[in-house]
Design a protein around this motif. Sequence first.
Motif, PDB file in Angstrom:
ATOM      1  N   VAL A 129      -4.770  -9.929  -6.623  1.00  0.00           N
ATOM      2  CA  VAL A 129      -5.334  -9.631  -7.385  1.00  0.00           C
ATOM      3  C   VAL A 129      -6.444  -8.604  -7.122  1.00  0.00           C
ATOM      4  O   VAL A 129      -7.610  -9.203  -5.429  1.00  0.00           O
ATOM      5  CB  VAL A 129      -6.186 -10.103  -8.537  1.00  0.00           C
ATOM      6  CG1 VAL A 129      -7.076  -9.692  -9.645  1.00  0.00           C
ATOM      7  CG2 VAL A 129      -5.220 -11.114  -9.534  1.00  0.00           C
ATOM      8  N   GLY A 130      -6.893  -7.480  -7.322  1.00  0.00           N
ATOM      9  CA  GLY A 130      -7.964  -6.745  -6.323  1.00  0.00           C
ATOM     10  C   GLY A 130      -7.923  -5.634  -5.269  1.00  0.00           C
ATOM     11  O   GLY A 130      -8.430  -5.491  -4.677  1.00  0.00           O
ATOM     12  N   ASP A 131      -6.270  -5.990  -4.289  1.00  0.00           N
ATOM     13  CA  ASP A 131      -6.419  -5.620  -3.512  1.00  0.00           C
ATOM     14  C   ASP A 131      -5.715  -4.280  -3.182  1.00  0.00           C
ATOM     15  O   ASP A 131      -5.300  -4.057  -4.462  1.00  0.00           O
ATOM     16  CB  ASP A 131      -5.334  -5.919  -2.183  1.00  0.00           C
ATOM     17  CG  ASP A 131      -5.913  -7.863  -2.187  1.00  0.00           C
ATOM     18  OD1 ASP A 131      -6.835  -7.525  -1.727  1.00  0.00           O
ATOM     19  OD2 ASP A 131      -4.877  -8.571  -1.131  1.00  0.00           O
ATOM     20  N   THR A 132      -6.107  -2.894  -2.235  1.00  0.00           N
ATOM     21  CA  THR A 132      -5.241  -1.594  -2.787  1.00  0.00           C
ATOM     22  C   THR A 132      -3.564  -1.876  -2.188  1.00  0.00           C
ATOM     23  O   THR A 132      -3.681  -2.163  -1.075  1.00  0.00           O
ATOM     24  CB  THR A 132      -6.870  -0.800  -1.680  1.00  0.00           C
ATOM     25  OG1 THR A 132      -7.636  -0.848  -2.143  1.00  0.00           O
ATOM     26  CG2 THR A 132      -5.987   0.816  -1.759  1.00  0.00           C
ATOM     27  N   VAL A 133      -3.173  -1.149  -3.298  1.00  0.00           N
ATOM     28  CA  VAL A 133      -1.839  -0.921  -3.080  1.00  0.00           C
ATOM     29  C   VAL A 133      -1.693   0.191  -1.907  1.00  0.00           C
ATOM     30  O   VAL A 133      -2.531   1.781  -1.910  1.00  0.00           O
ATOM     31  CB  VAL A 133      -1.213  -0.750  -3.908  1.00  0.00           C
ATOM     32  CG1 VAL A 133       0.817   0.018  -3.267  1.00  0.00           C
ATOM     33  CG2 VAL A 133      -0.721  -1.810  -4.766  1.00  0.00           C
ATOM     34  N   THR A 134      -0.891   0.250  -0.240  1.00  0.00           N
ATOM     35  CA  THR A 134      -0.727   1.132   0.596  1.00  0.00           C
ATOM     36  C   THR A 134       0.307   0.913   1.180  1.00  0.00           C
ATOM     37  O   THR A 134       0.683   0.492   0.877  1.00  0.00           O
ATOM     38  CB  THR A 134      -1.905   0.954   1.464  1.00  0.00           C
ATOM     39  OG1 THR A 134      -1.450  -0.454   1.780  1.00  0.00           O
ATOM     40  CG2 THR A 134      -3.820   0.854   1.903  1.00  0.00           C
ATOM     41  N   GLY A 135       0.696   2.093   2.080  1.00  0.00           N
ATOM     42  CA  GLY A 135       2.286   2.346   2.089  1.00  0.00           C
ATOM     43  C   GLY A 135       3.075   3.271   1.830  1.00  0.00           C
ATOM     44  O   GLY A 135       2.304   4.484   0.937  1.00  0.00           O
ATOM     45  N   TYR A 136       3.770   2.363   1.958  1.00  0.00           N
ATOM     46  CA  TYR A 136       5.073   4.299   1.524  1.00  0.00           C
ATOM     47  C   TYR A 136       4.905   4.674   0.357  1.00  0.00           C
ATOM     48  O   TYR A 136       5.046   6.148  -0.474  1.00  0.00           O
ATOM     49  CB  TYR A 136       6.387   3.695   2.036  1.00  0.00           C
ATOM     50  CG  TYR A 136       7.502   4.951   1.122  1.00  0.00           C
ATOM     51  CD1 TYR A 136       7.659   6.108   2.638  1.00  0.00           C
ATOM     52  CD2 TYR A 136       8.941   4.467   0.669  1.00  0.00           C
ATOM     53  CE1 TYR A 136       8.589   7.119   1.883  1.00  0.00           C
ATOM     54  CE2 TYR A 136      10.038   5.224   0.767  1.00  0.00           C
ATOM     55  CZ  TYR A 136       9.872   6.542   1.147  1.00  0.00           C
ATOM     56  OH  TYR A 136      10.994   7.775   0.761  1.00  0.00           O
ATOM     57  N   LEU A 137       4.617   3.969  -0.600  1.00  0.00           N
ATOM     58  CA  LEU A 137       4.793   4.193  -1.856  1.00  0.00           C
ATOM     59  C   LEU A 137       3.659   4.467  -2.998  1.00  0.00           C
ATOM     60  O   LEU A 137       3.367   4.628  -4.385  1.00  0.00           O
ATOM     61  CB  LEU A 137       5.592   2.333  -2.063  1.00  0.00           C
ATOM     62  CG  LEU A 137       6.334   2.703  -2.830  1.00  0.00           C
ATOM     63  CD1 LEU A 137       7.617   0.747  -3.515  1.00  0.00           C
ATOM     64  CD2 LEU A 137       7.696   3.558  -2.810  1.00  0.00           C
ATOM     65  N   GLU A 138       2.426   4.333  -1.855  1.00  0.00           N
ATOM     66  CA  GLU A 138       1.246   4.217  -2.800  1.00  0.00           C
ATOM     67  C   GLU A 138       0.609   5.844  -3.133  1.00  0.00           C
ATOM     68  O   GLU A 138       1.551   6.724  -2.652  1.00  0.00           O
ATOM     69  CB  GLU A 138      -0.492   4.206  -1.641  1.00  0.00           C
ATOM     70  CG  GLU A 138      -0.230   5.598   0.226  1.00  0.00           C
ATOM     71  CD  GLU A 138      -1.160   5.324   0.274  1.00  0.00           C
ATOM     72  OE1 GLU A 138      -2.248   5.958   0.297  1.00  0.00           O
ATOM     73  OE2 GLU A 138      -1.073   4.144   1.481  1.00  0.00           O
TER      74      GLU A 138
END
Length: 309
Positions: A129-138
Amino acid sequence: MRYFTFLLLVGFLQQSGRAQTSRYFPMPDANVVWNTRSDFHCFISNGSAVSDRSILYDGDTLINNLIYHRLSSPAVHNYYIAPCSGGNSGYSPGLYYGAIRQDTILHKVFIIPADSSNEVILYDFSLQVGDTVTGYLEVTYPGVKDIVLSIDSFLIDGFYHRALYINSLYNIYYIEGVGSSFGLLVPSPGYVSDFGIYSILCMKVNGTTIFPIGQSSCNMILGTPEFQQEKANWIFPNPASNEFTIKSSVLNQIQTLEMVDFHGKTVFRKDFDNLFQYTWQRENLASGIYVIKVHLKNGIIKVQKFSLN
């Protein structure tokens, strides 16, 4: 159509819970089909333009000594919900989306997209919880990112799977063993309104529908018999000995032809100016299994296995 999608999301929520699970559920390794839907609102006529497709593994490939599962769809079913109109209803050729692998120790899934040779993160199920979503689907919009809002659990095939809730406007979940509820492979729109609704209609593993709960059927979207016959004949002969021809009324406006061997190495590539037919000479290619990739002017990439005797 948007009401249907809302009900589908409500169904997802009804089978989720706050209970946490310490067991990690990886993505299936074989015999899996996801049926997905894209639903775009027609603003003038207040209808919907809808596309349904099945996404499945169509074989494995070895890249940099790592095994990847290739992802593609056999066909795309396009149709319109009245009073929305315009465009062609019916079936169009499917797409090649890329190749994925997973690290079950790190709880991550990686993808080499169809238009790239570089690996990026598809899902990171280790996020908190609170982490940022990164990568192909960001999120692709500058200055906007999704974060993990909460961690829930979904009951799937008798077990609770950990689910990351990352977007409250589109109700996007990343579910262990399933993928993104937002169409599986579609980047997040962030909080931009009226982007369109993507969803997973159902998921089937080894012939059994496991998602969502209560749904028994999950038939693969293949197209009409006439469409399948047309698709089957776009490379001939197959297998071949000396030469073969690529020709099809479906596969028009070819811009690039590419042949990839089983190890993922491109052994032939040629660009064209909207070609309709090409006869390929064997030259010095070794016998074996190859993959033919056809890049079309409209952005579609067709993929088919091919054998040289």
